[in-house]
Design a protein around this motif. Sequence first.
Motif, PDB file in Angstrom:
ATOM      1  N   MET A  55       0.837  -1.181   0.000  1.00 48.33           N
ATOM      2  CA  MET A  55       0.000   0.000   0.000  1.00 48.33           C
ATOM      3  C   MET A  55       0.879   1.241   0.000  1.00 48.33           C
ATOM      4  N   SER A  56       0.336   2.326  -0.492  1.00 49.25           N
ATOM      5  CA  SER A  56       1.079   3.584  -0.499  1.00 49.25           C
ATOM      6  C   SER A  56       1.123   4.182   0.908  1.00 49.25           C
ATOM      7  N   LEU A  57       1.993   5.137   1.093  1.00 49.88           N
ATOM      8  CA  LEU A  57       2.135   5.789   2.390  1.00 49.88           C
ATOM      9  C   LEU A  57       0.831   6.434   2.826  1.00 49.88           C
ATOM     10  N   VAL A  58       0.186   7.159   1.925  1.00 52.59           N
ATOM     11  CA  VAL A  58      -1.061   7.857   2.267  1.00 52.59           C
ATOM     12  C   VAL A  58      -2.165   6.857   2.599  1.00 52.59           C
ATOM     13  N   ALA A  59      -2.255   5.772   1.837  1.00 46.38           N
ATOM     14  CA  ALA A  59      -3.266   4.753   2.114  1.00 46.38           C
ATOM     15  C   ALA A  59      -3.005   4.081   3.459  1.00 46.38           C
ATOM     16  N   ASN A  60      -1.738   3.834   3.778  1.00 52.03           N
ATOM     17  CA  ASN A  60      -1.410   3.247   5.075  1.00 52.03           C
ATOM     18  C   ASN A  60      -1.738   4.199   6.220  1.00 52.03           C
ATOM     19  N   ILE A  61      -1.494   5.495   6.026  1.00 50.10           N
ATOM     20  CA  ILE A  61      -1.833   6.471   7.067  1.00 50.10           C
ATOM     21  C   ILE A  61      -3.337   6.477   7.304  1.00 50.10           C
ATOM     22  N   ALA A  62      -4.118   6.517   6.229  1.00 55.42           N
ATOM     23  CA  ALA A  62      -5.577   6.502   6.372  1.00 55.42           C
ATOM     24  C   ALA A  62      -6.049   5.215   7.034  1.00 55.42           C
ATOM     25  N   ALA A  63      -5.488   4.087   6.655  1.00 55.27           N
ATOM     26  CA  ALA A  63      -5.886   2.802   7.237  1.00 55.27           C
ATOM     27  C   ALA A  63      -5.493   2.700   8.709  1.00 55.27           C
ATOM     28  N   SER A  64      -4.450   3.421   9.114  1.00 59.77           N
ATOM     29  CA  SER A  64      -3.999   3.365  10.501  1.00 59.77           C
ATOM     30  C   SER A  64      -5.005   3.943  11.473  1.00 59.77           C
ATOM     31  N   TYR A  65      -5.867   4.834  11.015  1.00 54.34           N
ATOM     32  CA  TYR A  65      -6.872   5.399  11.910  1.00 54.34           C
ATOM     33  C   TYR A  65      -8.045   4.438  12.105  1.00 54.34           C
ATOM     34  N   ARG A  66      -8.170   3.446  11.222  1.00 57.79           N
ATOM     35  CA  ARG A  66      -9.239   2.449  11.360  1.00 57.79           C
ATOM     36  C   ARG A  66      -8.721   1.170  11.999  1.00 57.79           C
ATOM     37  N   ARG A  67      -7.641   0.623  11.474  1.00 62.02           N
ATOM     38  CA  ARG A  67      -7.114  -0.653  11.939  1.00 62.02           C
ATOM     39  C   ARG A  67      -5.583  -0.588  11.996  1.00 62.02           C
ATOM     40  N   PRO A  68      -5.048   0.089  13.021  1.00 55.85           N
ATOM     41  CA  PRO A  68      -3.597   0.287  13.068  1.00 55.85           C
ATOM     42  C   PRO A  68      -2.803  -1.004  13.219  1.00 55.85           C
ATOM     43  N   GLY A  69      -3.359  -1.981  13.902  1.00 59.52           N
ATOM     44  CA  GLY A  69      -2.641  -3.243  14.068  1.00 59.52           C
ATOM     45  C   GLY A  69      -2.412  -3.948  12.748  1.00 59.52           C
ATOM     46  N   ASP A  70      -3.407  -3.899  11.863  1.00 61.05           N
ATOM     47  CA  ASP A  70      -3.271  -4.535  10.553  1.00 61.05           C
ATOM     48  C   ASP A  70      -2.179  -3.875   9.722  1.00 61.05           C
ATOM     49  N   VAL A  71      -2.118  -2.557   9.769  1.00 66.80           N
ATOM     50  CA  VAL A  71      -1.105  -1.833   8.990  1.00 66.80           C
ATOM     51  C   VAL A  71       0.287  -2.210   9.483  1.00 66.80           C
ATOM     52  N   LEU A  72       0.483  -2.197  10.793  1.00 62.75           N
ATOM     53  CA  LEU A  72       1.796  -2.552  11.317  1.00 62.75           C
ATOM     54  C   LEU A  72       2.103  -4.024  11.057  1.00 62.75           C
ATOM     55  N   GLY A  73       1.097  -4.878  11.122  1.00 63.70           N
ATOM     56  CA  GLY A  73       1.310  -6.290  10.810  1.00 63.70           C
ATOM     57  C   GLY A  73       1.821  -6.488   9.392  1.00 63.70           C
ATOM     58  N   ARG A  74       1.263  -5.731   8.437  1.00 64.65           N
ATOM     59  CA  ARG A  74       1.748  -5.815   7.053  1.00 64.65           C
ATOM     60  C   ARG A  74       3.187  -5.323   6.943  1.00 64.65           C
ATOM     61  N   MET A  75       3.506  -4.271   7.676  1.00 63.80           N
ATOM     62  CA  MET A  75       4.884  -3.756   7.637  1.00 63.80           C
ATOM     63  C   MET A  75       5.856  -4.759   8.245  1.00 63.80           C
ATOM     64  N   LEU A  76       5.469  -5.382   9.337  1.00 63.14           N
ATOM     65  CA  LEU A  76       6.335  -6.375   9.968  1.00 63.14           C
ATOM     66  C   LEU A  76       6.521  -7.606   9.084  1.00 63.14           C
ATOM     67  N   ALA A  77       5.485  -7.940   8.314  1.00 66.28           N
ATOM     68  CA  ALA A  77       5.563  -9.109   7.425  1.00 66.28           C
ATOM     69  C   ALA A  77       6.574  -8.903   6.305  1.00 66.28           C
ATOM     70  N   GLU A  78       6.911  -7.649   6.011  1.00 64.79           N
ATOM     71  CA  GLU A  78       7.901  -7.356   4.969  1.00 64.79           C
ATOM     72  C   GLU A  78       9.323  -7.622   5.436  1.00 64.79           C
ATOM     73  N   GLY A  79       9.495  -7.940   6.709  1.00 63.26           N
ATOM     74  CA  GLY A  79      10.820  -8.241   7.243  1.00 63.26           C
ATOM     75  C   GLY A  79      11.420  -7.066   7.982  1.00 63.26           C
ATOM     76  N   ALA A  80      12.417  -7.379   8.783  1.00 57.65           N
ATOM     77  CA  ALA A  80      13.082  -6.354   9.594  1.00 57.65           C
ATOM     78  C   ALA A  80      14.079  -5.584   8.731  1.00 57.65           C
ATOM     79  N   ARG A  81      13.701  -4.361   8.418  1.00 56.59           N
ATOM     80  CA  ARG A  81      14.586  -3.474   7.648  1.00 56.59           C
ATOM     81  C   ARG A  81      14.793  -2.198   8.446  1.00 56.59           C
ATOM     82  N   GLU A  82      15.947  -2.107   9.068  1.00 56.58           N
ATOM     83  CA  GLU A  82      16.230  -0.954   9.919  1.00 56.58           C
ATOM     84  C   GLU A  82      16.298   0.336   9.112  1.00 56.58           C
TER      85      GLU A  82
END
Length: 164
Positions: free
Chosen positions: A1-28
Motif C-alpha cells: 500500500m502507499s504511504l497515504v493509504a497506510n496512514i488513512a488505514a492506521s486510523y481504522r485498523r492500526p494493528g493490521d497496517v503494522l502487521g503488514r509492515m512487519l511481514a515485509e521483514g526487519a529493515r532498519e
Amino acid sequence: MSLVANIAASYRRPGDVLGRMLAEGAREDRALALCMGGCIAMFVAQWPRLSREAYLSGDDLQMLLGGSLLGVVFILPLALYLLAGLSHLLCRLLGGQGTGFGARLALFWALVAATPLMLLHGLVAGFIGPGAAKGLIGLAWIVGFGWIWIAGLRRAEFGAGTGA
C-alpha cells in the motif's frame, strides 16, 4: 500500500497496517526513514507557530527555526529510539515476544501516521493562536498517536489479533 493509504488505514485498523509492515521483514533502514520523516514533518508543522511567535515577540525567526531544527530533527530521534527500547523492555516484562525492531517500527509509524493531525495543529497554532481550537487539535493528535502506537505495539509484541 502507499504511504497515504497506510496512514488513512492506521486510523481504522492500526494493528493490521503494522502487521503488514512487519511481514515485509526487519529493515532498519525503513524504520530510520520513518523516524526521520516523522521528525522532519514535526519540524515543518512548527513553522507557522514559530513565525507567529517571531512576529509577535520580535524574535529572530531564523534563530527560532534553528533551535527547533536542532531539537526536533537531531535530538528527538535519539529520544525516540530510547523510548522504543524502553517500551520493548516493558513489553518483555509483561510477556511480550516481539523484537526491538517491532517496537521501534510501532513507535515510528505512529509518529508518521499522526502527521496529518500534527500539521493541522501547527496551522491552528500559527493562524489562530492559543485557545480551545489549538487545545482540541492537540488532544486529537495525542489520542491518535497513542491509539496507533499502542495498537501497533500490541501487534508487534504480543501478536494481538487483527485490527486494533
